[in-house]
Scaffold this active site. Structure first.
Site, short mmCIF file in Angstrom:
data_model
loop_
_atom_site.label_atom_id
_atom_site.label_comp_id
_atom_site.label_asym_id
_atom_site.label_seq_id
_atom_site.Cartn_x
_atom_site.Cartn_y
_atom_site.Cartn_z
N CYS A 15 65.59 -1.20 0.72
CA CYS A 15 65.98 -0.65 2.01
C CYS A 15 65.00 -0.97 3.12
CB CYS A 15 66.15 0.86 1.92
SG CYS A 15 64.68 1.66 1.35
N GLY B 36 69.61 -3.67 3.60
CA GLY B 36 70.45 -2.75 2.85
C GLY B 36 71.74 -2.50 3.57
N ASN C 254 61.01 3.36 1.49
CA ASN C 254 61.26 2.01 0.99
C ASN C 254 60.29 1.77 -0.15
OD1 ASN C 254 62.01 -0.65 0.66
ND2 ASN C 254 60.69 -1.41 2.29
N GLY C 255 60.81 1.47 -1.34
CA GLY C 255 59.94 1.23 -2.48
C GLY C 255 60.45 1.90 -3.73
N SER D 209 68.41 -18.05 3.87
CA SER D 209 66.96 -17.88 3.72
C SER D 209 66.23 -19.15 3.29
CB SER D 209 66.68 -16.75 2.72
OG SER D 209 67.41 -16.99 1.53
N CYS E 193 51.37 -9.54 -3.98
CA CYS E 193 51.84 -9.22 -5.33
C CYS E 193 52.53 -10.46 -5.88
CB CYS E 193 52.82 -8.05 -5.27
SG CYS E 193 53.59 -7.70 -6.88
S1 SF4 Z 1 56.30 -9.80 -5.58
FE1 SF4 Z 1 55.87 -7.83 -6.56
S2 SF4 Z 1 56.86 -6.31 -5.24
FE2 SF4 Z 1 57.71 -8.31 -4.70
S3 SF4 Z 1 59.57 -8.56 -5.93
FE3 SF4 Z 1 57.90 -9.48 -7.08
S4 SF4 Z 1 57.12 -7.83 -8.43
FE4 SF4 Z 1 58.38 -6.88 -6.81
#
Ligand code: SF4
Length: 475
Positions: A12, A38, A112-113, A295, A449
């Site tokens: 979202c 979303g 969001n998360g 994208s 991440c």
């Molecule tokens: S980079 Fe991390 S937060 Fe983003 S989709 Fe992949 S695992 Fe999920």
């Protein structure tokens, strides 16, 4: 690529504003700009001297706020959310912002998360007598705030105490009768930006919302930060020490709009650099480069510029297919590709086509597009992916489901190539992606991440962590 075609969905987008007489109207425009994050539900809560007022429902922003819906949303402060959910998780009770009313004051929350310890917290709260009204993990925060309301703690300290118990990914906007509170998890997993609109403060998942309402971006909300905004001004605090910075890489690769910036880096330019880097990592004899809309267009332009192979509009998206066609089954997804994408035969026929895409999830869509290009007369189809292979699920609010659904899990690149029917397949290296995006290189993974590419998660993952697609359906 088209999110709904391949089962890769952001949970979202959130928006908040404090100090503007048209708070509801501005939130409505802000949510419009975040609609790509979303499409299953939308809501706005405003605050005036008499309490909190809410309008929310299932559907697009335009559907939920049709007619006079905004008329009763009075007040100079508001929060809002647009929401993605799974087929099983639909239900008006889960549409946010969630509103909680009690004798000690009302509050509204938009999130969001995904909380990785929500199940543990919920069990413990239920043992203490809490009754949950929704199946959303967001409700846990409201109960924690209310539980800590005894004694002489200020509202800010109660919220800080509650936030410090949460693990996982969260960008929260919270509206109370006293102020607007904004919080970011200690890893900063989901994007959240702060801006100014005249004298008013605004906050949004993406800066593109600021552009639409004419606000000026100020900065990102920092990991572990709690911002409290009220009529006295803005106060920044930490509810937790910042942990390893780990903004979601897929925001740069796929989710965010190309005209948004995250931490000062423009998404279109980052994707274009990824395309250029990809062209440096692979040598392909091709006649034409094409991107899968929307994208992947930026990366395809970058690939074309660096490789010298001309860019062409080889695939066209049908923008007028309604969401009625979107079904979560594999069979319908396959059918959906034909509804939503068409090849331009004059561009493709007799050519060695380099098809650029941002990522591959199940591979179903890639296979169908390769087939479509070959049926349109392509001599060869070389698939280049502007991110590394997705091999692990996401626990942080992105619906990358179980690893058994990911085509690249436990398969070599050549095995994946064979399954999608391409003449060659190349993924961007993780190092190449990080360099191309260009975040600070002195941080681990440049502060990104990479868990869905590597399986190395920046937070603890609890044994009972509920994945986004499992969240509303129980386990
Ligand atoms: S980079 Fe991390 S937060 Fe983003 S989709 Fe992949 S695992 Fe999920």
């Amino acid at each position: 690529m088209l999110a709904e075609l391949r089962g890769l969905n952001e949970e979202c987008g959130v928006f908040g504003i404090w100090g503007h007489e048209d708070a509801a109207q501005i939130s409505y425009y802000g949510l419009h700009a975040l609609q790509h994050r979303g499409q299953e539900g939308a809501g706005i809560v405003t605050r005036n001297g008499k309490g909190l007022h809410v309008v929310k429902g299932e559907g697009l922003v335009n559907d939920v706020f049709s007619g006079d819906a905004l008329k009763n949303l009075t007040g100079h402060a508001a929060i809002g959310q647009v929401r993605y959910t799974t087929e099983e998780g639909r239900g008006a009770e889960n549409v946010q912002p969630l509103v909680f009313r009690s004798m000690t004051g009302s509050l509204a929350i938009a999130h969001n998360g995904n909380l990785v310890n929500a199940k543990d917290l919920k069990e413990s709260l239920e043992k203490q007598g809490s009754i949950f009204q929704t199946t959303s993990d967001t409700e846990v925060l409201a109960h924690l705030i209310k539980r800590s309301s005894s004694g002489s703690l200020t509202q800010r300290d109660r919220v800080k105490k509650a936030l410090s118990m949460l693990k996982g990914a969260f960008a929260f906007v919270i509206l109370t009768e006293e102020g607007l509170l904004v919080a970011q998890d200690p890893n900063g997993l989901r994007p959240l930006s702060l801006g100014k609109l005249g004298d008013a403060w605004v906050v949004a998942s993406e800066t593109v919302a600021f552009d639409l309402i004419g606000a000026e971006p100020i900065r990102s909300v920092e990991p572990g930060e709690l911002i409290v905004i009220n009529d006295k001004g803005l106060h920044s605090d930490q509810f937790a020490e910042p942990a390893e910075r780990a903004i979601c890489s897929m925001e740069y690769v796929y989710f965010s709009r190309p005209d948004s910036d995250i931490d000062g880096i423009n998404i279109h330019m980052a994707r274009k650099r990824c395309g250029k880097q990809l062209a440096r990592e692979v040598q392909i004899e091709g006649d034409v480069v094409t991107g899968v809309p929307d994208s992947s267009i930026s990366a395809a332009i970058g690939f074309s510029e660096e490789s010298g192979i001309p860019y062409e509009l080889g695939l066209i998206k049908n923008r007028y297919v309604g969401r009625t066609f979107i079904q979560p089954t594999q069979a319908m997804r396959e059918r959906g590709v034909k509804l939503k994408l068409s090849p331009v035969r004059q561009v493709i026929e007799g050519k060695r086509v380099v098809m650029v895409d941002d990522s591959i999830v199940r591979g179903t869509t890639s296979r169908r597009i390769v087939k479509m290009l070959k049926e349109a007369g392509a001599k060869e189809v070389h698939v280049v992916i502007a991110s590394p292979p997705l091999v692990s699920p996401c626990f942080y609010g992105v619906d990358i489901s179980t690893d058994s659904e990911l085509i690249a899990t436990n398969r070599s690149v050549d095995e994946v190539r064979e399954l999608i029917g391409a003449d060659s397949l190349t993924f961007l290296s993780a190092e190449g992606m990080l360099n191309a995006i260009g975040r600070p290189s002195d941080m681990k993974n440049c502060g990104q991440c990479l868990a869905c590419f590597t399986g190395n998660y920046p937070t603890d993952i609890y044994a009972d962590t509920v994945l986004p697609h499992e969240k509303e359906i129980g386990r």
